[in-house]
Design a protein around this motif. Sequence first.
Motif, PDB file in Angstrom:
ATOM      1  N   GLY A  38       1.065  -1.077   0.069  1.00 24.28           N
ATOM      2  CA  GLY A  38      -0.011  -0.030   0.008  1.00 24.28           C
ATOM      3  C   GLY A  38       0.800   1.170  -0.128  1.00 24.28           C
ATOM      4  O   GLY A  38       2.045   1.358   0.107  1.00 24.28           O
ATOM      5  N   GLN A  39       0.051   2.418  -0.304  1.00 27.73           N
ATOM      6  CA  GLN A  39       0.847   3.512  -0.074  1.00 27.73           C
ATOM      7  C   GLN A  39      -0.224   4.798   0.152  1.00 27.73           C
ATOM      8  O   GLN A  39      -1.359   4.685  -0.420  1.00 27.73           O
ATOM      9  N   ILE A  40       0.041   5.701   0.702  1.00 32.37           N
ATOM     10  CA  ILE A  40      -0.681   6.931   1.141  1.00 32.37           C
ATOM     11  C   ILE A  40       0.049   8.337   0.698  1.00 32.37           C
ATOM     12  O   ILE A  40       1.135   8.390   1.019  1.00 32.37           O
ATOM     13  N   THR A  41      -0.770   9.106   0.149  1.00 35.74           N
ATOM     14  CA  THR A  41      -0.006  10.447  -0.325  1.00 35.74           C
ATOM     15  C   THR A  41      -0.971  11.507   0.024  1.00 35.74           C
ATOM     16  O   THR A  41      -1.933  11.941  -0.713  1.00 35.74           O
ATOM     17  N   PRO A  42      -0.689  12.263   1.157  1.00 33.65           N
ATOM     18  CA  PRO A  42      -1.121  13.577   1.285  1.00 33.65           C
ATOM     19  C   PRO A  42      -0.388  14.717   0.198  1.00 33.65           C
ATOM     20  O   PRO A  42       0.707  14.319  -0.276  1.00 33.65           O
ATOM     21  N   TYR A  43      -1.274  15.713  -0.378  1.00 30.65           N
ATOM     22  CA  TYR A  43      -0.698  16.492  -1.336  1.00 30.65           C
ATOM     23  C   TYR A  43      -1.309  17.859  -1.463  1.00 30.65           C
ATOM     24  O   TYR A  43      -2.411  18.140  -0.653  1.00 30.65           O
ATOM     25  N   LEU A 208      -1.948  13.781 -13.808  1.00 32.24           N
ATOM     26  CA  LEU A 208      -0.752  13.324 -14.522  1.00 32.24           C
ATOM     27  C   LEU A 208       0.219  13.559 -13.819  1.00 32.24           C
ATOM     28  O   LEU A 208       0.647  14.751 -13.348  1.00 32.24           O
ATOM     29  N   SER A 209       1.077  12.731 -13.256  1.00 28.01           N
ATOM     30  CA  SER A 209       2.341  13.087 -12.299  1.00 28.01           C
ATOM     31  C   SER A 209       3.693  12.555 -12.565  1.00 28.01           C
ATOM     32  O   SER A 209       3.688  11.535 -13.395  1.00 28.01           O
ATOM     33  N   VAL A 210       4.828  13.177 -12.422  1.00 28.69           N
ATOM     34  CA  VAL A 210       6.102  12.705 -12.431  1.00 28.69           C
ATOM     35  C   VAL A 210       6.640  12.399 -11.044  1.00 28.69           C
ATOM     36  O   VAL A 210       6.387  13.235 -10.146  1.00 28.69           O
ATOM     37  N   ASN A 211       7.198  11.093 -10.748  1.00 33.94           N
ATOM     38  CA  ASN A 211       7.424  10.705  -9.459  1.00 33.94           C
ATOM     39  C   ASN A 211       8.703  10.300  -9.393  1.00 33.94           C
ATOM     40  O   ASN A 211       9.420   9.674 -10.273  1.00 33.94           O
ATOM     41  N   TYR A 212       9.509  10.663  -8.055  1.00 29.77           N
ATOM     42  CA  TYR A 212      10.892  10.411  -7.916  1.00 29.77           C
ATOM     43  C   TYR A 212      10.769   9.678  -6.551  1.00 29.77           C
ATOM     44  O   TYR A 212      10.375   9.940  -5.502  1.00 29.77           O
ATOM     45  N   GLN A 213      11.776   8.420  -6.625  1.00 32.33           N
ATOM     46  CA  GLN A 213      11.669   7.552  -5.557  1.00 32.33           C
ATOM     47  C   GLN A 213      13.057   7.937  -4.777  1.00 32.33           C
ATOM     48  O   GLN A 213      14.165   7.870  -4.920  1.00 32.33           O
ATOM     49  N   VAL A 214      12.846   8.555  -3.434  1.00 36.44           N
ATOM     50  CA  VAL A 214      13.781   9.030  -2.790  1.00 36.44           C
ATOM     51  C   VAL A 214      14.604   7.891  -2.142  1.00 36.44           C
ATOM     52  O   VAL A 214      15.824   7.837  -1.846  1.00 36.44           O
ATOM     53  N   ASN A 215      13.924   6.874  -1.372  1.00 39.88           N
ATOM     54  CA  ASN A 215      14.280   5.761  -0.969  1.00 39.88           C
ATOM     55  C   ASN A 215      13.305   4.480  -0.942  1.00 39.88           C
ATOM     56  O   ASN A 215      12.368   4.771  -1.806  1.00 39.88           O
ATOM     57  N   GLU A 216      13.624   3.418  -0.489  1.00 40.91           N
ATOM     58  CA  GLU A 216      12.798   2.230  -0.729  1.00 40.91           C
ATOM     59  C   GLU A 216      11.174   2.468  -0.378  1.00 40.91           C
ATOM     60  O   GLU A 216      10.362   1.821  -0.863  1.00 40.91           O
ATOM     61  N   ASN A 217      10.842   3.331   0.537  1.00 43.39           N
ATOM     62  CA  ASN A 217       9.673   3.760   1.235  1.00 43.39           C
ATOM     63  C   ASN A 217       8.796   5.073   0.769  1.00 43.39           C
ATOM     64  O   ASN A 217       7.923   5.304   1.082  1.00 43.39           O
ATOM     65  N   ILE A 218       9.908   6.087   0.227  1.00 41.63           N
ATOM     66  CA  ILE A 218       9.586   7.535   0.302  1.00 41.63           C
ATOM     67  C   ILE A 218       9.456   8.028  -1.364  1.00 41.63           C
ATOM     68  O   ILE A 218      10.599   7.579  -2.115  1.00 41.63           O
ATOM     69  N   TYR A 219       8.477   8.511  -1.559  1.00 40.89           N
ATOM     70  CA  TYR A 219       8.436   9.339  -3.075  1.00 40.89           C
ATOM     71  C   TYR A 219       8.067  10.621  -3.015  1.00 40.89           C
ATOM     72  O   TYR A 219       7.215  10.871  -2.013  1.00 40.89           O
ATOM     73  N   VAL A 220       8.456  11.319  -3.878  1.00 41.70           N
ATOM     74  CA  VAL A 220       7.822  12.826  -4.042  1.00 41.70           C
ATOM     75  C   VAL A 220       7.228  12.811  -5.536  1.00 41.70           C
ATOM     76  O   VAL A 220       7.737  12.246  -6.589  1.00 41.70           O
ATOM     77  N   SER A 221       6.378  13.663  -5.694  1.00 40.13           N
ATOM     78  CA  SER A 221       5.318  13.820  -7.030  1.00 40.13           C
ATOM     79  C   SER A 221       5.103  15.201  -7.192  1.00 40.13           C
ATOM     80  O   SER A 221       4.763  16.028  -6.227  1.00 40.13           O
ATOM     81  N   THR A 222       4.838  15.444  -8.416  1.00 40.48           N
ATOM     82  CA  THR A 222       4.508  16.719  -8.934  1.00 40.48           C
ATOM     83  C   THR A 222       3.707  16.450 -10.448  1.00 40.48           C
ATOM     84  O   THR A 222       4.070  15.769 -10.910  1.00 40.48           O
ATOM     85  N   GLY A 223       2.806  17.054 -10.440  1.00 44.36           N
ATOM     86  CA  GLY A 223       2.008  16.982 -11.813  1.00 44.36           C
ATOM     87  C   GLY A 223       0.612  18.061 -11.597  1.00 44.36           C
ATOM     88  O   GLY A 223       0.678  19.096 -11.175  1.00 44.36           O
ATOM     89  N   TYR A 224      -0.204  17.454 -12.505  1.00 42.63           N
ATOM     90  CA  TYR A 224      -1.466  18.536 -12.824  1.00 42.63           C
ATOM     91  C   TYR A 224      -2.710  17.598 -12.635  1.00 42.63           C
ATOM     92  O   TYR A 224      -2.751  16.563 -13.045  1.00 42.63           O
ATOM     93  N   ARG A 225      -3.842  18.172 -11.986  1.00 46.95           N
ATOM     94  CA  ARG A 225      -4.983  17.420 -11.694  1.00 46.95           C
ATOM     95  C   ARG A 225      -6.209  18.328 -12.259  1.00 46.95           C
ATOM     96  O   ARG A 225      -6.244  19.660 -11.709  1.00 46.95           O
ATOM     97  N   HIS A 226      -6.937  17.843 -12.975  1.00 51.68           N
ATOM     98  CA  HIS A 226      -8.516  18.668 -13.302  1.00 51.68           C
ATOM     99  C   HIS A 226      -9.622  17.883 -12.677  1.00 51.68           C
ATOM    100  O   HIS A 226      -9.545  16.569 -12.999  1.00 51.68           O
TER     101      HIS A 226
END
Length: 253
Positions: A38-43, A208-226
């Motif tokens: 699983g994963q959870i993403t506050p944004y 649509l988002s572009v995501n970068y894996q910082v380590n095994e469990n952490i990602y950061v993302s940026t993108g656009y939503r409508h």
Amino acid sequence: MSKFYQRRYLRKRDACISIFACVFAPSIVNAQDAGWQGQITPYVWATGVGGHVKPVSGAPTISFDRSFSETLKDLDAAFFINGFARKERFVLAGDLLYSSLSKKGTVSPGVSAKAKMRMASLTLLGGYRAIEDSSMALDVMAGARVWHTRASLSVPVIGEQRSSTHNFIDPVVAVRVNFSLSPSWSMLGYADVGGFGVGSELTKQFALSVNYQVNENIYVSTGYRHLDLDYKDKGMRIDTKLTGPFFGFTWKF
């Protein structure tokens, strides 16, 4: 037991053990690997707002078109969080949105008005991973989006103030596709459509988002939503669009 029959028995025993291992060992490994992920993403969603609001029948309609910087001035509260889980090919997804906005607009030339809109939605989806390989994963899903909306309108010139609250549920179908760009980078696309006159006339969104894996469990993302909502009931009308860039932080477990 003679040595001949003893050796024959040992060979048969070893063969049975080998066959057992070949048949059941992969199942044991798969059982260990088949657990939920699983994963959870506050944004943060830098959304602009546009559309029309008519709180009740007989009330004037207020139109608005505001950029994120203008919306931020009128923002009372906002909260966004997204979740995703998978077990083998079975997938679950959820998204929680809450925003409370106060917006100024016009009901006719020269007549100003103020609309306040509180909007909350919870989207819950379940589905199947239809395609998965080293570079792409495609999920098809269906579920529901639960809405809570409260709209109010104040026209100081004529001393009029109207408000109403509505709760409704939209059926939703969705697709989610994840592209692997490199060991650390990926791209995620999402789209859904729903309503179909059951709850709202139509609700639809894409991200649509572009995501970068910082380590095994952490990602950061940026993108656009409508996100687009068109709802009407007993004279009330909400035709609104939320659109803009977002930034998220994902914890995978």
